[in-house]
Every structure is written in C-alpha cells, then in structure tokens.
Design a protein around this motif. Sequence first.
Motif, short mmCIF file in Angstrom:
data_model
loop_
_atom_site.label_atom_id
_atom_site.label_comp_id
_atom_site.label_asym_id
_atom_site.label_seq_id
_atom_site.Cartn_x
_atom_site.Cartn_y
_atom_site.Cartn_z
N LEU A 407 97.29 -14.02 57.99
CA LEU A 407 96.83 -13.65 55.88
C LEU A 407 96.03 -12.67 55.85
CD1 LEU A 407 95.49 -17.49 54.20
CD2 LEU A 407 98.56 -16.01 54.21
N HIS A 408 95.76 -11.53 56.81
CA HIS A 408 95.59 -10.52 56.99
C HIS A 408 93.70 -10.95 56.19
CE1 HIS A 408 99.18 -9.04 58.69
NE2 HIS A 408 99.17 -9.56 57.53
N TYR A 409 92.82 -11.59 56.33
CA TYR A 409 91.66 -11.84 55.97
C TYR A 409 91.10 -11.20 57.26
CZ TYR A 409 93.59 -13.86 51.70
OH TYR A 409 94.24 -14.06 50.66
N ARG A 410 91.04 -10.11 57.06
CA ARG A 410 90.54 -9.48 58.93
C ARG A 410 88.54 -10.04 58.43
NH1 ARG A 410 93.46 -4.71 58.52
NH2 ARG A 410 94.58 -4.90 60.06
N TYR A 411 88.25 -9.62 57.25
CA TYR A 411 86.70 -10.11 57.65
C TYR A 411 85.85 -11.22 57.34
CZ TYR A 411 87.00 -4.44 57.07
OH TYR A 411 86.93 -3.42 57.62
N ILE A 412 87.06 -12.04 56.56
CA ILE A 412 86.18 -12.86 56.08
C ILE A 412 86.53 -13.69 57.86
CG2 ILE A 412 86.81 -15.59 55.01
CD1 ILE A 412 87.97 -14.20 53.29
N LEU A 413 87.04 -13.15 58.33
CA LEU A 413 86.86 -13.38 59.93
C LEU A 413 85.72 -13.64 60.24
CD1 LEU A 413 90.05 -11.93 62.23
CD2 LEU A 413 89.85 -14.22 60.99
N LEU A 414 84.79 -13.16 59.74
CA LEU A 414 83.40 -13.23 60.69
C LEU A 414 82.37 -14.34 60.44
CD1 LEU A 414 81.95 -9.61 60.04
CD2 LEU A 414 83.06 -10.26 62.07
N PHE A 415 83.09 -15.10 59.35
CA PHE A 415 82.52 -16.71 59.36
C PHE A 415 82.98 -17.45 60.65
CE2 PHE A 415 82.80 -14.94 54.29
CZ PHE A 415 81.35 -15.36 54.15
N GLY A 416 83.34 -16.89 60.95
CA GLY A 416 83.68 -18.19 62.58
C GLY A 416 82.81 -18.14 63.02
N PHE A 417 81.45 -17.29 62.97
CA PHE A 417 80.11 -17.15 63.20
C PHE A 417 79.66 -18.96 63.30
CE2 PHE A 417 80.99 -13.00 64.88
CZ PHE A 417 80.13 -13.08 66.17
N LEU A 418 79.64 -19.42 62.25
CA LEU A 418 79.40 -20.30 61.45
C LEU A 418 78.53 -21.46 61.71
CD1 LEU A 418 80.43 -20.27 57.37
CD2 LEU A 418 78.28 -19.40 58.51
N ILE A 419 80.00 -21.17 63.22
CA ILE A 419 79.92 -22.15 64.30
C ILE A 419 78.50 -22.57 64.98
CG2 ILE A 419 80.68 -21.24 65.80
CD1 ILE A 419 82.85 -23.78 66.71
N LEU A 420 77.86 -21.71 64.88
CA LEU A 420 76.40 -21.36 65.61
C LEU A 420 75.35 -22.81 65.24
CD1 LEU A 420 76.44 -17.70 66.21
CD2 LEU A 420 77.01 -19.76 67.50
N PHE A 421 76.16 -22.91 63.35
CA PHE A 421 75.08 -23.72 63.07
C PHE A 421 76.08 -25.15 62.58
CE2 PHE A 421 74.10 -19.31 61.53
CZ PHE A 421 73.17 -19.10 61.21
N TYR A 422 76.63 -25.65 63.48
CA TYR A 422 77.30 -26.87 64.20
C TYR A 422 75.53 -27.77 63.48
CZ TYR A 422 80.16 -30.59 64.55
OH TYR A 422 80.91 -31.92 64.35
N PRO A 423 75.79 -29.30 63.18
CA PRO A 423 74.46 -29.62 63.85
C PRO A 423 74.65 -30.45 65.44
CG PRO A 423 75.41 -31.35 62.11
CD PRO A 423 76.39 -29.25 62.36
N GLY A 424 73.12 -29.88 66.13
CA GLY A 424 73.26 -31.06 67.41
C GLY A 424 72.49 -32.26 67.47
N LYS A 425 73.20 -32.79 68.94
CA LYS A 425 72.72 -34.70 68.86
C LYS A 425 71.97 -34.41 69.79
CE LYS A 425 73.39 -38.98 68.23
NZ LYS A 425 74.64 -39.97 68.18
N VAL A 426 70.42 -35.18 70.06
CA VAL A 426 69.97 -35.57 71.67
C VAL A 426 70.01 -36.55 71.67
CG1 VAL A 426 67.66 -35.26 72.62
CG2 VAL A 426 68.06 -33.11 70.26
N ASN A 427 71.02 -37.14 72.85
CA ASN A 427 71.09 -38.30 73.01
C ASN A 427 69.72 -38.69 74.18
OD1 ASN A 427 73.86 -38.80 72.33
ND2 ASN A 427 74.72 -37.22 73.67
N LYS A 428 69.42 -40.11 73.37
CA LYS A 428 67.86 -40.70 74.82
C LYS A 428 69.20 -41.32 75.78
CE LYS A 428 65.13 -40.78 70.96
NZ LYS A 428 63.93 -41.87 69.57
N LEU A 429 68.50 -40.81 76.55
CA LEU A 429 69.32 -41.08 77.92
C LEU A 429 68.65 -40.73 79.12
CD1 LEU A 429 71.22 -38.58 78.91
CD2 LEU A 429 72.71 -39.99 77.71
#
Length: 552
Positions: A407-429
């Motif tokens: 769709l030629h939204y070049r600068y909106i592509l930079l929001f792909g870095f939001l994946i870095l803020f995906y919440p992590g989970k620590v397993n107890k094991l």
Amino acid sequence: MNLNFTYKLLNGKKVELFFILIVLASFLPIHIILKFLLMIVIFGIFHLKNLKWYLIVSLTVLFFVSNFSVFIVDKELKKDGTYQYYSIGGVVEGVDASLGTIIFGKITGNIEGFRTNYSIEKEYFRMRLPFYSALISFRNDAIDKLYYGSNKQITLIPAMFYGEKRYISAKDTENFTLAGLNHILAISGQHVGIILLVIFSLLYKLPFKLKMVISSVMILLFIPIAGFKIPVLRAAVFVLIITIAYTFDVKVRMNKLILWVASLFLIVEPDVLNSPSFALSFLAVYGISQVDRDYFSDHKFLSGVMVGIYATVFTTPYILANFGMINLLSFLNSILISPFAFLIILLGIFSLLSVKLVIPIGILAERVTYNFIDLLSKITEFGFILKYVPVWVGMLTIVILFILSTLHYRYILLFGFLILFYPGKVNKLVAFPDLSHSRGYFLLGDTSEVYFEGSSYEFRYRFLPEYVKNGGGRYLDFGYIDVGYDTKFLKIAHPDQFSNRVCLDRNGCEIVLVTSKKALKKINLLDNTTYVTYSKKILADKIITPPYYLYR
C-alpha cells in the motif's frame, strides 16, 4: 519469455498475488512433488499469455536437481581420520566422494541452527564435474596458503571472500554477534555488491551495459570460489536477472522483482522457506527495496542509515521468533564496518593472483578489523537483546509489514519495531536442553541459575535459544559457563555459587546431574532424588536421560 509481458507482470498488481499463492502452496502438508506440480500450475496461470515449454522444462530440471541431488563442494578431515563432506546446502552424512561430484538419489535433510544435515537414503547415480573440481581445489589451496602462510593470523579473508568460516575463533564470532554483524561473515548479496563495485571501478571506461555483462560473468565465476554458498547463488540469480533487465531496457520496480524471483526459488525448492538464510536474505533485500531512493539521493549517509533500518525492521520479527537475539544498532554498525569489509574483500580478489603479496597487508587489515569489531561490540552492547516472541507473532508482523509495503505506507513500516515490546513470560522450571556433545541446564523462577560446559556451537544454537525461549534474560543470579572463552551473552552475578535445586555429581539437591562414570562411583543413589545424565554410556536404574523439562 516475452519481455514486454514480463514487464507488465512485474509492474502490475499480479506479482503480489502470484507470490502469495506460491507461498501458501509451499506451506501445504503434501508431498514435495505435489507441491511443485501445484506451483507449476500457478506459474502457468500467471504466465499463460506467453508460456513456453522450455520454461517448464527448466524449472522441472532445477527442481529435481535441487531436491534429489547433493553437490560435494568441500571436505574436512576429522579427528578419527575420516572426512566430513559438505554440499551446497550443508553437511552430507555417510558418503564418500570426490570434490565436484553430484550424487543423485533419495535425499533427506534436517535443519539444525543455520546448518542443514543431509543423508542419502538411496543413491541412483553420480557424476563428476572436473572443471568445478579444479576450481574448488584452487579455492581450498588459496585458503590454506592464506591461513597457514600467515601463521594462522588471516581468518577473515577466507570467511568473507572464500566462504570458509571455520578458522574464526568462537570469541571473535561472539563479538560479531554482539555487534549484530554476523551477516558480514556469511557471504551474501552484500559481498556480491562489493565485488560488483570493485569490478565497475576497474571497468569504469566501458559502456554501462557492457560492464553489467562482464560483471555477471565474473559473479558466475565467483560462485565456486565462494564455496557454492546458497546466498551467493541467490545473489547471482538476482544479478543475472537485473542484468537482463538493464540490457533489454526493461524497467521494473525492485520490490516486485524481488517477489517474483523469490517465487521462482520457491517453485524450484518448495521447502526453502525453512532455510533461515533464505528467509533473512529475502526479508532484508525486500526491506531495502522500500527505501525511497529519490528522496534520499542528495543525502547519501542518511540513505545508508534508512537502508539499514528498513532491512532491520523486516528481519527483526523472524530473528526474534527463531533465534531470540538481536542488536538493534546493527544497521549503524554495518555502515561503520563497510570500509573494512570492502578492504577485506578487495584483498580476497587480489589473493586470486598472489597470496604472498596479500598476506602482509592482510594480517594488518584483519588485526585492525578485529579490534574495531571488538570496540563496536562493547560500545553498542546496550543495543543487544535476548528476546523470543511466539512464531505466530513473528509471522503476523511480517504479513502486516508486507501489506503495508504493497500500500506504499513506507514510514508506517517502522512501527514494526513495536514487536520488541511484546510481553515476555518467564517459566518456572528446571530445563535440560537436548545436547549431543555438551552438558548443561538452566533454572528459571525467583532466582535464575545456569550451568553449561561444552562446544560453542551447541551453546549458541541449542542451549541459549531454549534458555531465551523460556523467558531467560541476559542476567543471572548464579551460574557457570564454559565454552572455551568468557561468554558475554549471559552475565552471571555470582558465578561460583549455586542454589540447592540442582547438584553436580553429589547428593544434597532435588536433582543431581551426573557427568561421568567416574562421578557415578562416588554417588550413592538415594530415593526421592532425581538423577539425570547426558552420557548414554551411564546405565543405572535411577538415572534418566534429561526429559528436557523437570518440575515446571
């Protein structure tokens, strides 16, 4: 194929649909031959107006050669006196052949880290290519002269020009990883681009189209010199197609050309999406194609930065979903290291003419380069993170980026870095990752603990990924790591202290890791205690091999 029709295909919206259908077909859980036939049908539909029989024949031949044969391109003497053989795609097990031999048969393979292990279940016939065999022998001889002739000081030229990385130490490899520059060591399109730049510089007086033709021939000759690496083959195909386009004045958009060529690769090798090198190469190049070159034409440095950022935003979801480690400043480090990479590859080209002349300059150039990489790894270490995201999150992010790009939204592509803020989970094991020649475990919970002793390969591609996938971070409360050097991937607060959850070769904990037969003789096997061992040579009623996870 009629070039006008190709022009219309690559500049219309059909190419995106063609690519999507080919990708979907590659994921179908059907036999590989059925996948190929389905893809050929899709190819035929999109090229129906000018479909030639020789196109189908060419794709069919390439398909059977790629999936039912191995090409022996290198061999290495092992400690037991036997040879380990390597094909274009990876390691070949249980085979005895000369360099330059193509073996046709029933081939099976499994991907382990960045390496694919092939086995030949049934051999039909084999043939040998003397010309390529001579080139491979010339390549191996040049590598040996560079390495041993420099008293084992030259290791980057063999890696970055000849595709031979086994001489680079684990510590130096870790510095490249921390700096986000592993792609510099793996011969890829970037290296091909530098070689093209050198050739163009030497042929600056010739007409542009003639330079493109000569460069294409040189790149084809570079393929065996680089050890028939898959990324080089892909880059060479791109160069050839672009050369044809320029020669016949076919103007196409680069992002569409990339999708079309990637589709051809999938038709020839339907399972190539499982290859990390292919996925990362494709995503990086497609990301680069999103840069508005006209806008940045007057700002060369800014253009270079944006090229790195767009390549990073497209590759980050895949890296986090599969490897769990990335340096977010790798795009900047790539720009800073470019002059050094150019010099190393230039010396590689001159080594084809005279190794002796290259060695003195090469030793100095590599020493400076390694010191600079070490500096970059320290300065930009804060940008290096260990983080895993679920595969579906990575795939969804890539799909969204692809849709935005169409769709030629070049600068909106930079929001792909939001994946870095995906919440992590620590397993107890307590976990005992699957290790072949090493031993180790990690404990996650209120306090984190790690123990590892063994090879750097298993630490990087088996132990560390599982640790990160389960929520482990860079910092630990207790632990011990021995991979032949002080690793910087994990930082340990109290390396000499361990908790009471796991004991090594002694009683007193819930779980006891038995490391050897000698240690077993000193241990009295108690009830209500779990004993585990990585060694298949240790047999006892109460000792089990690691079930991977214990006590979630």
